[in-house]
Scaffold this motif. Structure first.
Motif, short mmCIF file in Angstrom:
data_model
loop_
_atom_site.label_atom_id
_atom_site.label_comp_id
_atom_site.label_asym_id
_atom_site.label_seq_id
_atom_site.Cartn_x
_atom_site.Cartn_y
_atom_site.Cartn_z
N UNK A 7 0.84 -1.20 0.00
CA UNK A 7 0.00 0.00 0.00
C UNK A 7 0.88 1.25 0.00
N UNK A 8 0.37 2.31 -0.60
CA UNK A 8 1.09 3.58 -0.71
C UNK A 8 0.17 4.68 -0.24
N UNK A 9 0.75 5.66 0.47
CA UNK A 9 -0.09 6.79 0.87
C UNK A 9 0.74 8.03 1.13
N UNK A 10 0.06 9.14 1.05
CA UNK A 10 0.63 10.44 1.37
C UNK A 10 -0.22 11.03 2.48
N UNK A 11 0.29 11.02 3.72
CA UNK A 11 -0.50 11.54 4.84
C UNK A 11 -0.89 12.99 4.62
N UNK A 12 -2.09 13.33 5.02
CA UNK A 12 -2.57 14.71 4.88
C UNK A 12 -1.80 15.67 5.79
N UNK A 13 -1.13 15.14 6.82
CA UNK A 13 -0.37 15.96 7.76
C UNK A 13 1.02 16.33 7.24
N UNK A 26 3.98 0.75 2.34
CA UNK A 26 3.88 -0.27 3.39
C UNK A 26 3.93 -1.66 2.76
N UNK A 27 4.79 -2.49 3.33
CA UNK A 27 4.99 -3.84 2.84
C UNK A 27 4.28 -4.81 3.78
N UNK A 28 3.48 -5.73 3.25
CA UNK A 28 2.80 -6.66 4.13
C UNK A 28 3.79 -7.63 4.79
N UNK A 29 3.42 -8.09 5.96
CA UNK A 29 4.23 -9.06 6.70
C UNK A 29 4.48 -10.29 5.85
N UNK A 73 7.08 -6.65 -11.20
CA UNK A 73 6.63 -5.53 -12.02
C UNK A 73 6.70 -4.26 -11.18
N UNK A 74 6.34 -3.16 -11.77
CA UNK A 74 6.40 -1.87 -11.08
C UNK A 74 5.57 -1.88 -9.80
N UNK A 75 4.48 -2.61 -9.78
CA UNK A 75 3.64 -2.65 -8.57
C UNK A 75 4.37 -3.23 -7.37
N UNK A 100 7.40 3.19 -16.64
CA UNK A 100 7.56 2.06 -15.74
C UNK A 100 6.47 2.01 -14.68
N UNK A 101 6.22 3.15 -14.02
CA UNK A 101 5.35 3.14 -12.85
C UNK A 101 3.91 3.58 -13.10
N UNK A 102 3.63 4.20 -14.22
CA UNK A 102 2.28 4.71 -14.50
C UNK A 102 1.90 5.70 -13.41
N UNK A 103 1.06 5.31 -12.45
CA UNK A 103 0.70 6.21 -11.34
C UNK A 103 0.89 5.56 -9.97
N UNK A 104 1.41 4.35 -9.92
CA UNK A 104 1.68 3.65 -8.66
C UNK A 104 3.11 3.94 -8.23
N UNK A 105 3.32 5.14 -7.71
CA UNK A 105 4.68 5.58 -7.43
C UNK A 105 5.21 5.01 -6.12
N UNK A 106 6.46 4.52 -6.15
CA UNK A 106 7.11 4.06 -4.93
C UNK A 106 7.67 5.24 -4.14
#
Length: 132
Positions: A7-13, A26-29, A73-75, A100-106
Motif C-alpha cells: 500500500x502507498x499513501x501520502x498523509x494529509x499531515x 507499506x509492505x505486508x508481513x 513488475x512496477x507494482x 515504468x510506474x504509470x501512477x503507482x509511485x514508490x
C-alpha cells in the motif's frame, strides 16, 4: 484479516510530494524482499552513452530487465534511490519513470554526487521491491 498487498499513501499531515513518488510505502508481513544493485546507463552492447538522457533511458531499460528476471513488475517496487552526477532533465526522467510506474509511485530518494563507480556513469538507480 491481514492486508497482503503493498500500500502507498501520502498523509494529509505532510506536504504533498514535490515529485512523482509516495511518502509511505507499506509492505505486508512475510513479503519476499528484493534489493537490486544500482542499475546504470550502460547499453545492452556494454557502452555508456555520453548524454545523461540516453543513460537515463538505458537505466530504466536495465531496471525493467532486472524486474522481469524475477517476475516482478512496477507494482512490486517499494523504494527507489537515484544518484546522478549532473542535473537531471526531469521531463525526460519522468517520461521514463511514467512508462515504468504509470501512477503507482514508490517511495523515492534522489541525490547528486560528484562521481559514481566509473567516470562515465552519470546516473545510478537502486530498486527495492517486495512480493506479497
Amino acid at each position: 484479516m491481514e492486508n497482503r498487498s503493498i500500500t502507498r499513501k501520502n498523509p494529509k499531515s505532510v506536504p504533498a510530494p514535490v515529485g512523482q513518488y509516495t511518502h509511505i510505502t507499506k509492505i505486508p508481513r512475510n513479503a519476499e524482499l528484493y534489493v537490486t544493485s544500482g542499475q546504470v546507463g550502460v547499453s545492452a552492447e556494454g557502452n555508456f552513452p555520453k548524454g545523461l538522457n540516453d543513460q537515463v533511458s538505458n537505466t530504466f531499460s536495465n531496471i525493467k530487465s532486472v524486474l522481469d528476471s524475477e517476475a516482478l513488475s512496477a507494482e512490486h517496487v517499494i523504494k527507489v534511490n537515484v544518484w546522478a552526477t549532473e542535473e537531471i532533465d526531469w521531463d525526460h526522467f519522468y517520461s521514463e519513470w511514467g512508462n515504468l510506474f504509470n501512477t503507482e509511485y514508490p517511495s523515492m530518494t534522489i541525490g547528486y554526487l560528484t562521481a559514481l563507480g566509473l567516470p562515465e556513469i552519470k546516473i545510478e538507480i537502486e530498486i527495492w521491491a517486495a512480493k506479497p
